[in-house]
Design a protein around this motif. Structure first.
Motif, PDB file in Angstrom:
ATOM      1  N   SER A 269       0.820  -1.215   0.000  1.00 39.17           N
ATOM      2  CA  SER A 269       0.000   0.000   0.000  1.00 39.17           C
ATOM      3  C   SER A 269       0.848   1.257   0.000  1.00 39.17           C
ATOM      4  O   SER A 269       0.429   2.310   0.459  1.00 39.17           O
ATOM      5  CB  SER A 269      -0.973  -0.017   1.180  1.00 39.17           C
ATOM      6  OG  SER A 269      -0.267  -0.301   2.353  1.00 39.17           O
TER       7      SER A 269
ATOM      8  N   CYS B 275      -2.083  -0.352  -3.431  1.00 38.56           N
ATOM      9  CA  CYS B 275      -1.491   0.548  -4.404  1.00 38.56           C
ATOM     10  C   CYS B 275      -0.738  -0.327  -5.400  1.00 38.56           C
ATOM     11  O   CYS B 275      -0.168  -1.327  -5.011  1.00 38.56           O
ATOM     12  CB  CYS B 275      -0.562   1.477  -3.635  1.00 38.56           C
ATOM     13  SG  CYS B 275       0.556   2.326  -4.645  1.00 38.56           S
ATOM     14  N   ASN B 276      -0.744   0.034  -6.665  1.00 40.86           N
ATOM     15  CA  ASN B 276      -0.207  -0.905  -7.665  1.00 40.86           C
ATOM     16  C   ASN B 276       1.203  -0.600  -8.135  1.00 40.86           C
ATOM     17  O   ASN B 276       1.642  -1.122  -9.152  1.00 40.86           O
ATOM     18  CB  ASN B 276      -1.164  -0.978  -8.858  1.00 40.86           C
ATOM     19  CG  ASN B 276      -2.486  -1.602  -8.429  1.00 40.86           C
ATOM     20  OD1 ASN B 276      -2.485  -2.589  -7.684  1.00 40.86           O
ATOM     21  ND2 ASN B 276      -3.588  -1.012  -8.841  1.00 40.86           N
ATOM     22  N   ASP B 277       1.929   0.226  -7.402  1.00 39.37           N
ATOM     23  CA  ASP B 277       3.292   0.537  -7.843  1.00 39.37           C
ATOM     24  C   ASP B 277       4.215  -0.681  -7.746  1.00 39.37           C
ATOM     25  O   ASP B 277       5.173  -0.804  -8.504  1.00 39.37           O
ATOM     26  CB  ASP B 277       3.883   1.684  -7.008  1.00 39.37           C
ATOM     27  CG  ASP B 277       3.358   3.034  -7.479  1.00 39.37           C
ATOM     28  OD1 ASP B 277       2.386   3.034  -8.262  1.00 39.37           O
ATOM     29  OD2 ASP B 277       3.914   4.072  -7.073  1.00 39.37           O
TER      30      ASP B 277
ATOM     31  N   GLU C 116      -7.119  -0.981   1.174  1.00 41.03           N
ATOM     32  CA  GLU C 116      -6.634  -0.237   0.015  1.00 41.03           C
ATOM     33  C   GLU C 116      -5.280  -0.769  -0.453  1.00 41.03           C
ATOM     34  O   GLU C 116      -4.404  -1.051   0.349  1.00 41.03           O
ATOM     35  CB  GLU C 116      -6.502   1.246   0.404  1.00 41.03           C
ATOM     36  CG  GLU C 116      -6.435   2.157  -0.791  1.00 41.03           C
ATOM     37  CD  GLU C 116      -6.136   3.597  -0.373  1.00 41.03           C
ATOM     38  OE1 GLU C 116      -5.538   4.313  -1.173  1.00 41.03           O
ATOM     39  OE2 GLU C 116      -6.495   3.957   0.770  1.00 41.03           O
TER      40      GLU C 116
ATOM     41  N   THR D   3       3.262   3.899  -2.445  1.00 39.84           N
ATOM     42  CA  THR D   3       3.667   4.303  -3.797  1.00 39.84           C
ATOM     43  C   THR D   3       5.197   4.369  -3.832  1.00 39.84           C
ATOM     44  O   THR D   3       5.857   4.310  -2.789  1.00 39.84           O
ATOM     45  CB  THR D   3       3.122   5.707  -4.136  1.00 39.84           C
ATOM     46  OG1 THR D   3       3.719   6.635  -3.205  1.00 39.84           O
ATOM     47  CG2 THR D   3       1.614   5.769  -4.028  1.00 39.84           C
TER      48      THR D   3
END
Ligand code: FAD
Length: 286
Positions: A82, A117-119, A115, A84
């Motif tokens: 989660s 995050c797709n980084d 939640e 970035t």
């Protein structure tokens, strides 16, 4: 100092793991635990990031205290699921500013509804990114003697572990297990796969009944019959299960050291009594 350099053939490295207090508790609540654990002079202590409800924001500060106040090397855990790329850059800067040189790079668990995050998809991508930002960080990775819960096969899991090492992980710490034979099988296979970095065995002393139910559902460790019998017989007697759990962990550790394991990583559960009891039983074997 880089933790991977502490591993030397013929010696077993002893390390501990702690988790920060919850965000609602003051950070000072862990200070006395740290003092007692550091007085045992483990090779290093790792600090979890967001696991077991511990505050992520305390991770760096606790790792810094272990290193800069107590003079014990610290490994800060870091998950990427989660975060970035910019978040990770900020955290790495914070680590550097606090003199932290060692990171356990993790993906983190996928929690439904939480939640994401797709980084970064995998710990290997985080590992490569950290190496790109600052090659001086010494990076550790997690490994799974009983296969990671999401993995389709053991082969796939080991090949993915190889990617993590190729990305820059210079040593590994295993998920907890209660059956040493499973660990030895895993070690044989990862060595055949060309994974040659030091691997520390994760040992969790189970000292109460609730702990085991939670742990097994989280990590899927299998329970050998002698462990289950111990829980059945002593599970409702807090003092007996504590003593039996310590004895079980010591028994596992003696066998692992006799078999030349690179390291023992003790999941202390922030319990200095348990860590000290185990340490006293094995200190002359390391
Ligand atoms: P990865 O290495 O990314 O692996 C996750 C899954 O993806 C595996 O099934 C793997 O086979 C697969 N995979 C990996 N690479 C690829 C690829 N290239 N292609 C396809 N599949 C791939 N969690 C926390 O939240 N905080 C902590 O502080 C924490 N500390 C831990 C410490 C240790 C020693 C261990 C063993 C676990 C810890 N965990 C922690 C739990 C960890 O976050 C979870 O086990 C998580 O589900 C996987 O993290 P990982 O870094 O091993 O993931």
């Amino acid at each position: 100092m880089k933790v991977s350099e502490l591993y030397t053939p013929g010696k077993t490295v002893l390390s501990f793991e702690v988790f920060p207090p919850k965000a609602t508790s003051p950070i000072e609540t862990i200070y006395s635990t740290l003092e007692q654990l550091c007085s045992l002079e483990p090779a290093f202590i790792s600090v979890t990031y967001g696991a077991a409800g511990g505050a992520k924001s305390h991770c760096c500060e606790i790792a810094s205290r272990i290193k800069n106040t107590h003079g014990i090397e610290a490994v800060a855990h870091l998950t990427c699921i989660s975060n970035t790329r910019d978040d990770i850059k900020r955290i790495l800067k914070d680590f550097s500013d606090h003199g932290i040189e060692n990171i356990l790079a993790l993906r983190g668990d996928i929690i439904p509804g939480q939640e994401r995050c797709n980084d970064f998809r995998y710990a290997s991508e985080l590992t490569a990114f950290i190496k790109e930002i600052n090659p001086e960080f010494d990076i550790c990775g997690a490994c799974y003697p009983e296969v990671h819960l999401e993995s389709n096969s053991e082969v796939e899991d080991i090949l993915n572990l190889k990617k993590k090492v190729d990305a820059g992980a210079s040593h590994l710490i295993s998920q907890l297990f209660f059956d040493n034979e499973l660990y030895y099988n895993f070690l044989n296979k990862v060595r055949i796969a060309g994974i040659n970095v030091p691997i520390a065995a994760g040992i969790m002393p189970v000292v109460n009944k609730n702990q085991i139910q939670r742990m097994v559902s989280l990590c899927g460790a299998s329970l050998p019959p002698k462990f289950s019998k111990m829980m059945q017989r002593y599970g409702d007697n807090p003092e007996a299960i504590r003593d039996a759990g310590i004895a079980y962990a010591v028994d596992q550790i003696v066998d692992l050291i006799s078999n030349g394991v690179d390291g023992i990583h003790l999941y202390t559960m922030n319990n200095p009594y348990v860590a000290t009891s185990i340490y006293e039983s094995i200190k002359n074997l390391l």
